[in-house]
Design a protein around this motif. Structure first.
Motif, PDB file in Angstrom:
ATOM      1  N   GLU A 116      -2.633  16.962   2.506  1.00 43.67           N
ATOM      2  CA  GLU A 116      -2.682  16.779   1.054  1.00 43.67           C
ATOM      3  C   GLU A 116      -4.054  17.127   0.470  1.00 43.67           C
ATOM      4  O   GLU A 116      -4.252  17.018  -0.731  1.00 43.67           O
ATOM      5  N   ILE A 118      -6.824  15.480   1.103  1.00 47.48           N
ATOM      6  CA  ILE A 118      -7.614  14.247   0.923  1.00 47.48           C
ATOM      7  C   ILE A 118      -8.607  14.154   2.070  1.00 47.48           C
ATOM      8  O   ILE A 118      -8.244  14.304   3.245  1.00 47.48           O
ATOM      9  N   GLU A 129      -7.811   3.287  -0.278  1.00 48.82           N
ATOM     10  CA  GLU A 129      -7.169   4.184  -1.247  1.00 48.82           C
ATOM     11  C   GLU A 129      -6.243   5.181  -0.548  1.00 48.82           C
ATOM     12  O   GLU A 129      -5.173   5.530  -1.062  1.00 48.82           O
ATOM     13  N   GLU A 132      -3.091   3.390   0.377  1.00 46.97           N
ATOM     14  CA  GLU A 132      -2.277   3.167  -0.818  1.00 46.97           C
ATOM     15  C   GLU A 132      -1.530   4.437  -1.218  1.00 46.97           C
ATOM     16  O   GLU A 132      -0.343   4.393  -1.561  1.00 46.97           O
ATOM     17  N   LYS A 133      -2.205   5.583  -1.172  1.00 51.67           N
ATOM     18  CA  LYS A 133      -1.567   6.856  -1.515  1.00 51.67           C
ATOM     19  C   LYS A 133      -0.470   7.198  -0.506  1.00 51.67           C
ATOM     20  O   LYS A 133       0.609   7.674  -0.890  1.00 51.67           O
TER      21      LYS A 133
END
Length: 145
Positions: A116, A118, A129, A132-133
């Protein structure tokens, strides 16, 4: 604190030789003061204890007297002081021990995050975070509360 006094004398016996008659040889050990280097009859191995640790040193009477005086001066400070222990590894709190994911591993989270775009480290802690994503995209990964 504990201080003891001991002296050393070593006797050595040579091996028996076929060519010579056996005889005894006495060897006198000359003790040398570890602080000032003088030798003499008053120099002896002196044991002393500080905070439960025993040390030994070769000292003459004068230096031994100075050591005893120093230990007597130091004793009240040691008795009232608190021992400092080196910091250990941080322990996880009870909240950190709960699983972050159900049915997925940290490797799964890392692979997904890289795909993704990230930024995530190859090893170590994964940011909250990122978890959570991942859970938002994979609702089945949400742990039971």
């Amino acid at each position: 604190m504990r201080v003891t006094d001991c002296r050393t004398l070593v006797l050595s016996y040579p091996r028996q030789s076929k060519l010579r008659k056996e005889h005894l040889v006495a060897t006198k050990v000359v003790m040398v003061d570890d602080l000032d280097g003088h030798d003499g009859e008053d120099v002896a191995k002196r044991d002393f204890e500080v905070s439960g640790v025993t040390y030994t040193i070769d000292l003459g009477d004068e230096n031994f007297k100075r050591l005893e005086e120093l230990l007597e001066t130091l004793a009240p400070y040691i008795e009232r002081a608190v021992k400092v222990r080196p910091a250990g590894r941080a322990r996880k709190s009870a909240g950190d021990t709960a699983p972050r994911l159900r049915g997925h591993s940290n490797s799964d989270v890392r692979e997904w995050a890289v795909a993704e775009g990230i930024e995530v480290s190859e090893r170590g802690k994964i940011a909250d975070e990122v978890y959570e994503k991942f859970i938002a995209v994979h609702p089945d990964a949400k742990p039971e509360e």
